[in-house]
Design a protein around this motif. Sequence first.
Motif: not given
Length: 686
Positions: A24-28, A162-164, A447-449, A337-339
Amino acid sequence: MSTLEAIPVPATREVLGACPHDCPDTCALVTTVQDGVARRIQGNPDHPSTAGVLCNKVSHYLERTYHPERLLQPLRRVGPKGSGRFEPVSWEAALDDIAARLGAIAARDPQAILPYSYCGTMGLVQGEAMAGRFFHRLGASLLDRTICASAGAEALNQTLGGKVGMKVEFFAESQLILVWGGNAIASSLHFWRLAQEAKRRGAKLVCIDPRRTETAEKCHEHLQLLPGTDAALALALMHELVVHDWLDHDYIARHTLGWEALRERALRWTPERAAAVCGIPERQIRDLARDWGTTKPAAIRLNYGMQRVHGGGNAVRAVACLPALTGAWRHRAGGLLLSSSGFFPADRAGLQRPDLLGDRRPRTINMVTIGDDLLRPASPAFGPAIEAVVVYNSNPLAVAPESGKVARGFAREELFTVVLEQFRTDTADYADYLLPATTQLEHWDIHGTYGHTDVVLNQPAIPPVGQARPNTQVFRELAARLGFTDPCFAESDESLCRRAFAGHVDFDRLLQQGFASLQVPDAPFAEGRFPTPSGRCEFFSERLARQGLDGLPDHVPNYEAAGSSDRYPLAMISPPARNFLNSSFVNVKSLRDIEGEPLLEIHADDAAARGIADRQVVRVFNDRGEYRCRARISPRARPGVVNGLGIWWRKLGLDGTNVNQLTSQRLTDMGRAPVFCDCLVEVRPA
Ligand SMILES: Nc1nc2c(c(=O)[nH]1)N[C@H]1C(S)=C(S)[C@@H](COP(=O)(O)OP(=O)(O)OC[C@H]3O[C@@H](n4cnc5c(=O)[nH]c(N)nc54)[C@H](O)[C@@H]3O)O[C@H]1N2
Ligand SMILES: Nc1nc2c(c(=O)[nH]1)N[C@H]1C(S)=C(S)[C@@H](COP(=O)(O)OP(=O)(O)OC[C@H]3O[C@@H](n4cnc5c(=O)[nH]c(N)nc54)[C@H](O)[C@@H]3O)O[C@H]1N2
Ligand code: SF4
Ligand SMILES: [Mo]
């Protein structure tokens, strides 16, 4: 010539990228490159969520990229399926033959061809962009990509729309955080940093997990419940919120749907009843309800471990009701927060082009049941037998359930298997053609995340290692050989990156900065406005009721509930190991050395009852199979539950299998997802 001429200084540059992994972190990332060689990889210090820090796994990414076992050239099988014996072949010869064989099958029925992919990379481009175009144009079977998150996703859709959810950065301001079904220290380090910040500011942290994880140890409270009992816990919390009137009546009246019915159901779940189902002290349930009902702001970091059971969808629905009951959403540091992936306006249709199907409607194969489906003969209900599989970004032999059947399926002599891979994984061993794939340092992607709300761009830092090619390039070349002339098959990777979020993020900014934030309100549901049909948080879902399902969340017991079988008295869960990412990194020696070897954590009482000593080799078995590994007597396991840490490569295990030899292909109540944590076993000394 002057002897003072400058000595050439090796040119060093820094290239901005994105971590490709399913995290979930999708690091830069920032990669330092010298003379075409990546020398150093770091977290981008300018990206707030990454904050210059990478997890231990990706800190070793250069070891992975320049690994001596990287696949460097296309290979063709010479030995029996699964033997891993190959000979080198040129790209031209490999692609010509693959195109010819796929073309011949497609001429009979393209649905006999199946793409199999998941999240080896989360990138929108090396993921399904060119691959989607290719398989849609071909008319291949569609793949239902359900192996991870779809039960929870469907549950969120039904409840929140939604995934919000909350913006992750505001967890730092919460006063109460429930870490529910997730081991953040292992699997979402950057969220854990925020939770630590909240803790320093006085927040209470509560972990809800059958395993005493690293994270559970560091929380103030740990509810070590039985697997698959989360909905019972959530309903009992609601019971207490009602009985003590810890409810936000105004929020419930204005922004929710179905409270009367849910209230009635919750009142049937006394803490006493839930404590018996969950296998935890009643006191813990009462205390947690008080904390949730009386602390503001309060937040839930829900994660995916808890939805990998029969009632996973219902459980997520029940938990997702809790913030609305107390009006937690009113505060930016409250809610759940799940996604966050539903916030990302990715142009998937533009990338994957489902319109290329025309009026064809191929069947859909669920990736969870690949074991059964590879072994299924042609029939009117199923359609043609699967004759060819093209695997990319996934390692089904290791990650799919009931892997004895998956292995038998891939071992079918007449099955034509193409695998695009960076390494010779368990799945790669079954390939007819094994094609070398680039890593994230060698290709473009975007990438989204599912953990934060920033788009992250990945620019190539180094040229491809050996003869490796990006997935996109392989599908472009196959398309050309099959005579697919639509101009979309000539689109470049950079252009695909630009297309992904066109109109939503400034691409020049992405090029310069590496990331760009989406416009998401700080407290998205403070005034309701949920993206459901009613605009409310739907405790009762009309859409589910119309499908003939329960419109309200309920406790749905596990298929294989703890204590329900004399032959198999232990429930097994198989959470990921901290130093692997699913089955990725298992072959990186420095990381594998930390994990040691495949282990089964077992409670001292359960070990003693079976005469099992610490570090002894044990047989773990059920009707689906048998797996041998070393037992570790550990307080991380609760009585009645064993933890088989995943996901090892089968060939690195003691007997060429892993935990998935034991897991079942049954599906969750919603979302057609796997039930990895709904699995009974027995354990004996080997
Ligand atoms: N280091 C590392 N990080 C990863 C991954 C990895 O393999 N390794 N995988 C990535 C992927 S693909 C994903 S989907 C995410 C997964 O993210 P999470 O779902 O957060 O995965 P884990 O952190 O392992 O958390 C799963 C936890 O759920 C617990 N659990 C199992 N069954 C139940 C249950 O019935 N109820 C409750 N309450 N808890 C239960 C397990 O004991 C485990 O501690 O992590 C990602 N990050
Ligand atoms: N028992 C048990 N099983 C599980 C789970 C569990 O908790 N317990 N977790 C499940 C979950 S949450 C998930 S998400 C799945 C994950 O299942 P997968 O998505 O299959 O994940 P990985 O095992 O990491 O395999 C990904 C493969 O893709 C390759 N790869 C990476 N990048 C590229 C690329 O750019 N091109 C190509 N061609 N290949 C690439 C990697 O080398 C790796 O071998 O596993 C599931 N399986
Ligand atoms: S795996 Fe997760 S924590 Fe590690 S670098 Fe990638 S995004 Fe960051
Ligand atoms: Mo996952």
